[in-house]
Design a protein around this motif. Structure first.
Motif, PDB file in Angstrom:
ATOM      1  N   ARG A  93     100.046 102.501  56.803  1.00 52.11           N
ATOM      2  CA  ARG A  93     100.339 101.915  58.109  1.00 52.11           C
ATOM      3  C   ARG A  93      99.917 102.853  59.250  1.00 52.11           C
ATOM      4  O   ARG A  93     100.168 104.049  59.194  1.00 52.11           O
ATOM      5  N   PRO A  94      99.274 102.329  60.279  1.00 49.68           N
ATOM      6  CA  PRO A  94      98.879 103.159  61.426  1.00 49.68           C
ATOM      7  C   PRO A  94     100.102 103.611  62.213  1.00 49.68           C
ATOM      8  O   PRO A  94     101.062 102.857  62.399  1.00 49.68           O
ATOM      9  N   SER A 103      85.686 106.966  71.623  1.00 48.15           N
ATOM     10  CA  SER A 103      84.838 106.349  70.602  1.00 48.15           C
ATOM     11  C   SER A 103      85.448 106.393  69.207  1.00 48.15           C
ATOM     12  O   SER A 103      84.910 105.815  68.269  1.00 48.15           O
ATOM     13  N   ASP A 104      86.588 107.104  69.064  1.00 47.91           N
ATOM     14  CA  ASP A 104      87.243 107.217  67.763  1.00 47.91           C
ATOM     15  C   ASP A 104      88.219 106.061  67.606  1.00 47.91           C
ATOM     16  O   ASP A 104      89.202 105.961  68.343  1.00 47.91           O
ATOM     17  N   LEU A 105      87.966 105.185  66.636  1.00 49.18           N
ATOM     18  CA  LEU A 105      88.797 103.993  66.427  1.00 49.18           C
ATOM     19  C   LEU A 105      89.771 104.153  65.274  1.00 49.18           C
ATOM     20  O   LEU A 105      90.428 103.192  64.885  1.00 49.18           O
ATOM     21  N   GLU A 106      89.879 105.355  64.710  1.00 45.70           N
ATOM     22  CA  GLU A 106      90.733 105.564  63.546  1.00 45.70           C
ATOM     23  C   GLU A 106      92.141 105.947  63.983  1.00 45.70           C
ATOM     24  O   GLU A 106      92.332 106.651  64.981  1.00 45.70           O
ATOM     25  N   ALA A 107      93.118 105.492  63.228  1.00 46.93           N
ATOM     26  CA  ALA A 107      94.522 105.792  63.516  1.00 46.93           C
ATOM     27  C   ALA A 107      95.072 106.764  62.483  1.00 46.93           C
ATOM     28  O   ALA A 107      94.617 106.799  61.330  1.00 46.93           O
ATOM     29  N   LEU A 108      96.042 107.538  62.900  1.00 48.26           N
ATOM     30  CA  LEU A 108      96.718 108.466  61.992  1.00 48.26           C
ATOM     31  C   LEU A 108      97.695 107.697  61.121  1.00 48.26           C
ATOM     32  O   LEU A 108      98.473 106.877  61.615  1.00 48.26           O
ATOM     33  N   PHE A 113      98.381 112.791  55.527  1.00 46.18           N
ATOM     34  CA  PHE A 113      99.141 113.972  55.121  1.00 46.18           C
ATOM     35  C   PHE A 113      99.157 114.145  53.607  1.00 46.18           C
ATOM     36  O   PHE A 113      99.472 115.218  53.107  1.00 46.18           O
ATOM     37  N   LEU A 114      98.817 113.066  52.886  1.00 47.41           N
ATOM     38  CA  LEU A 114      98.825 113.117  51.421  1.00 47.41           C
ATOM     39  C   LEU A 114      97.451 113.410  50.843  1.00 47.41           C
ATOM     40  O   LEU A 114      97.323 114.204  49.910  1.00 47.41           O
ATOM     41  N   THR A 115      96.431 112.756  51.380  1.00 49.91           N
ATOM     42  CA  THR A 115      95.084 112.892  50.820  1.00 49.91           C
ATOM     43  C   THR A 115      94.062 113.407  51.824  1.00 49.91           C
ATOM     44  O   THR A 115      92.917 113.658  51.455  1.00 49.91           O
ATOM     45  N   GLY A 116      94.441 113.539  53.084  1.00 48.90           N
ATOM     46  CA  GLY A 116      93.506 113.992  54.100  1.00 48.90           C
ATOM     47  C   GLY A 116      92.745 112.878  54.778  1.00 48.90           C
ATOM     48  O   GLY A 116      91.991 113.130  55.723  1.00 48.90           O
ATOM     49  N   SER A 117      92.914 111.642  54.348  1.00 54.23           N
ATOM     50  CA  SER A 117      92.235 110.501  54.960  1.00 54.23           C
ATOM     51  C   SER A 117      93.076 109.248  54.742  1.00 54.23           C
ATOM     52  O   SER A 117      94.072 109.271  54.002  1.00 54.23           O
ATOM     53  N   ALA A 118      92.656 108.161  55.378  1.00 50.98           N
ATOM     54  CA  ALA A 118      93.390 106.907  55.228  1.00 50.98           C
ATOM     55  C   ALA A 118      93.244 106.361  53.818  1.00 50.98           C
ATOM     56  O   ALA A 118      92.189 106.498  53.184  1.00 50.98           O
ATOM     57  N   LEU A 119      94.302 105.745  53.312  1.00 48.43           N
ATOM     58  CA  LEU A 119      94.282 105.164  51.972  1.00 48.43           C
ATOM     59  C   LEU A 119      93.561 103.818  51.996  1.00 48.43           C
ATOM     60  O   LEU A 119      93.722 103.041  52.935  1.00 48.43           O
ATOM     61  N   LYS A 120      92.782 103.555  50.966  1.00 52.00           N
ATOM     62  CA  LYS A 120      92.020 102.316  50.884  1.00 52.00           C
ATOM     63  C   LYS A 120      92.376 101.563  49.604  1.00 52.00           C
ATOM     64  O   LYS A 120      92.805 102.158  48.613  1.00 52.00           O
TER      65      LYS A 120
END
Length: 250
Positions: A93-94, A103-108, A113-120
């Motif tokens: 969840r964002p 220009s950055d459209l990514e949310a934290l 905090f678990l893998t270093g990137s968003a889960l897919k």
């Protein structure tokens, strides 16, 4: 590290305490704990309300999980897979914008905090509307997962769409804000986001329509179909990150 007094964390703390006291490992472990500023904080026994943040996140998914599962009986492997997928949904969840760059459209997300990137999630066929008895074992698990996702993610989005009373000023909508685009048919763990690049106020000066920039293009949406992510100050960001770390360490 914070814990809700779970046995695994209590046992880990006891093991570390014994290792620190042993002469052969004392120096190395003490140095490691010092370098990482590791300290243990345990909630009192029988006081789950002390962990309100993570308990609320668990309760929000548990309610839908129990309703969807109903009288279905799953094998151990299927149940483990389903719970792991639900956990990934919660951690996808964002929370806030990842950077201040327009220009950055990514949310934290908690996944950072678990893998270093968003889960897919792996793309899969939508089987939510197919009768349960016509599906194989794996498809039955996916059907339950997709039903939990549809219920839970809409409920989570509704918490981001706060509505004010007529006697209070409306929510401020400005250019550059990151928002989640509400889509009732979005697949699991897919949170379409976009940044507001243009507002369209009405005759009364109130903005009810916005234009968003997304990775796939520009879209015009009413504000009822977007969920603004909060904009936090530096102090609030630090406090929020600490709470998220506490949640996953427990």
């Amino acid at each position: 590290m914070y814990s809700d007094n779970g046995r695994n964390f209590v046992g880990a703390a006891n093991e570390l305490r014994q290792l620190v006291r042993s002469e052969s490992h004392q120096k190395a472990i003490a140095q490691e704990c010092t370098n990482n500023s590791i300290r243990w904080h345990f909630n009192p026994p029988k006081a789950s309300h002390f962990g309100g943040l993570w308990e609320a996140a668990i309760a929000s998914a548990q309610k839908h999980f129990v309703r969807v599962l109903g009288t279905h009986t799953l094998a151990y492997d299927s149940m483990e897979t389903l719970l792991t997928q639900i956990e990934c949904c919660l951690n996808s969840r964002p929370l806030v914008a990842l950077a201040d760059d327009p220009s950055d459209l990514e949310a934290l997300t908690p996944g950072h905090f678990l893998t270093g990137s968003a889960l897919k999630a792996v793309p899969d066929i939508d089987v939510a509307e197919i009768p349960f008895n016509r599906l194989r074992q794996w498809q039955q698990t996916q059907k339950l997962f997709q039903q939990v996702w549809r219920r839970w993610h809409l409920e989570y989005l509704s918490t981001l769409q706060s509505r004010t009373k007529w006697c209070k000023p409306p929510i401020s909508i400005e250019k550059g804000q990151l928002a989640i685009i509400k889509d009732d048919n979005s697949p699991p763990m897919n949170w379409p986001t976009g940044k507001i690049i243009e507002t369209h106020p009405g005759d009364d000066g109130t903005t009810r329509v916005v234009t968003l920039q997304t990775p796939s293009g520009r879209y015009t949406r009413p504000i009822s179909k977007i969920c603004l992510l909060p904009i936090a100050s530096a102090e609030e960001k630090t406090s929020s990150i600490c709470r998220i770390v506490h949640l996953h360490c427990s």
